[in-house]
Each structure stands twice: as structure tokens, then as C-alpha cells.
Design an enzyme around this catalytic site. Structure first.
Site, PDB file in Angstrom:
ATOM      1  N   SER A  52       0.841  -1.198   0.000  1.00 21.03           N
ATOM      2  CA  SER A  52       0.000   0.000   0.000  1.00 21.03           C
ATOM      3  C   SER A  52       0.877   1.249   0.000  1.00 21.03           C
ATOM      4  CB  SER A  52      -0.964  -0.044   1.189  1.00 21.03           C
ATOM      5  OG  SER A  52      -2.019   0.871   1.035  1.00 21.03           O
ATOM      6  N   LEU A  53       0.794   2.080   1.027  1.00 17.96           N
ATOM      7  CA  LEU A  53       1.684   3.242   1.123  1.00 17.96           C
ATOM      8  C   LEU A  53       3.141   2.811   1.007  1.00 17.96           C
ATOM      9  CD1 LEU A  53       2.409   6.214   1.885  1.00 17.96           C
ATOM     10  CD2 LEU A  53       2.277   5.470   4.281  1.00 17.96           C
ATOM     11  N   ASP A  76      -0.120  -4.211  -3.913  1.00 21.29           N
ATOM     12  CA  ASP A  76      -1.436  -3.578  -3.958  1.00 21.29           C
ATOM     13  C   ASP A  76      -1.384  -2.054  -3.888  1.00 21.29           C
ATOM     14  OD1 ASP A  76      -3.980  -5.183  -4.289  1.00 21.29           O
ATOM     15  OD2 ASP A  76      -4.704  -3.573  -3.021  1.00 21.29           O
ATOM     16  N   HIS A 204      -7.375  -5.939  -0.259  1.00 19.39           N
ATOM     17  CA  HIS A 204      -6.226  -5.047  -0.284  1.00 19.39           C
ATOM     18  C   HIS A 204      -5.120  -5.481   0.668  1.00 19.39           C
ATOM     19  CE1 HIS A 204      -3.821  -1.449  -0.319  1.00 19.39           C
ATOM     20  NE2 HIS A 204      -4.114  -1.161   0.931  1.00 19.39           N
TER      21      HIS A 204
END
Length: 226
Positions: A52-53, A76, A204
Site C-alpha cells: 500500500s503506502l 497492492d 487489499h
């Protein structure tokens, strides 16, 4: 993930700025800021694995500091994520900056927010993502930092992925609500040379939902570039 990969790698996990017990400056939450932190932490060429981040930041660091980054596994997060997806993420982040009466209340909140996460992942998030202050449990992540971070996630990532020279592996949860099938297809078209795989039975939060599958993909990728 660390336990599954520790037999092959020396693992270092960091709290990113604004998160956990890392410093929480009032500003500085763009991709370049996070990448600069990585550059300062890395002492040798390193395989960066980010979700993610963390995936966004690993890609930016790989493009900006090739002398420090041996390869990147980006889980993701891709270019072309739709504006409405980021709008929904902003709303969720705003709802997370609250106090809880007990650790069990934190667990209950996390189970509702992340219904697909296994019990051990919920427990890790509860115990390592919150602290007790004046009898109340609150997130270690700074709400203002999270808002700035979400704003920074909207930065165009396509040029970064297009220009990165380090080997990259892209992973997506097959049921991801963050990286749509359309965003995934456009990303693959941008860099058809980059290996890209979908992990079955994952939304996610791929590393927590399917850690064994992600670890296997990481090992296969690493072996392929040696």
C-alpha cells in the site's frame, strides 16, 4: 511476512514517518519525503518490500536511489488508482483517529473494519498500532499525518514506474478494492516487462490475508533475478 522470509533474508521493518513510534513532523508526507527516509536508513543495496503506502514509497525510492535498491516488491498499490477510491480512503482514515476505552474495544473495531483479516493480524494491529494514554487507547499514527499522507497518495506514480530501472514485482489482491482491475490493466500495459501477479482470496491487505502466498512470490522473484 518477516517470519516466513527470515530463513532467506535479514529482515528490517521500519515505522514510517507519522506512523508507529517514528517521528511525526507537522509536514513532509509526500512520496519524496518517505523515499528520502528510506535512503537514509538503507546501509547497503536492499530488496524493498512494501504494501500500500509502503509499496508507493518503495517504488519512489527505487527510482530515486538506484544505488541503494536492489529490487522492489510493490503490493497492492499502482498508478491509475481512481479518484473515487482515494475519496473513500480519506473517509476511512478520518474515521480511524479516535480513542477507545479498552484494548478489546480496539479489537472489536478492527474486526469490523477489516472483516477478512485473520485473528493473528487483528491482534498484531491492536497491540502494536495503539497506545494507552490517560486510560484511553489511541492510534500511534498521527491523524494529521495520515491526512497529508492520503493527499500525497494522489500524486501521479506513472512516471516513477515507467522510469524505474531496478527489478520490480507487482502484486495485487484478486479482490482488491483499492487497485481496480482497470488500474491493474493500465499499469501492466505501462510496463509489460514487469512481472505482475494476482493473489487469490485476498482483498487489499494481501500480506496479512495471504502471507504464505506473498512470501512464495517474493522468493520466486528474488531467485529469478539472481
Amino acid at each position: 511476512m518477516a517470519e516466513l522470509l527470515a530463513a532467506r533474508f535479514r529482515i528490517t521493518c521500519i515505522d514510517q514517518r507519522g506512523h508507529g513510534r517514528a517521528p511525526k513532523p507537522s509536514t513532509g508526507y509526500a512520496g519524496e519525503d518517505y523515499a528520502r527516509d528510506l535512503n537514509e536508513v538503507l546501509l547497503e543495496k536492499t530488496l524493498l518490500i512494501g504494501h500500500s503506502l509502503g509499496a508507493r514509497n518503495a517504488l519512489v525510492a527505487g527510482a530515486r536511489y538506484p544505488e541503494k535498491v536492489a529490487a522492489v516488491v510493490a503490493i497492492d498499490f499502482t498508478p491509475y488508482i481512481e479518484r473515487e477510491v482515494f475519496d473513500a480512503l480519506d473517509s476511512r482514515v478520518e474515521g480511524g483517529g479516535r480513542d477507545f476505552a479498552s484494548l478489546e474495544e480496539v479489537r472489536k473495531y478492527l474486526r469490523q473494519r477489516y472483516p477478512r483479516l485473520p485473528a493473528d493480524a487483528i491482534e498484531r494491529r491492536a497491540r502494536h498500532g495503539y497506545e494507552c494514554v490517560d486510560g484511553k487507547w489511541r492510534p500511534l499514527a498521527l491523524p494529521a499525518a495520515m491526512r497529508q499522507t492520503c493527499a500525497g497518495l494522489r500524486e501521479d506514480l506513472s512516471s516513477t514506474l515507467k522510469d524505474i530501472k531496478a527489478p520490480v514485482l507487482l502484486l495485487r489482491g484478486e479482490d482488491s478494492k483499492l487497485v481496480s482491475r482497470e488500474a491493474w490493466a493500465k499499469t501492466r500495459a505501462l510496463r509489460p516487462d514487469i512481472p505482475a501477479h494476482e493473489i487469490a482470496d485476498a482483498d487489499h491487505y494481501v500480506p496479512e490475508e495471504q502471507p504464505a502466498a506473498v512470501a512464495a512470490a517474493v522468493l520466486d522473484f528474488w531467485d529469478s533475478i539472481q
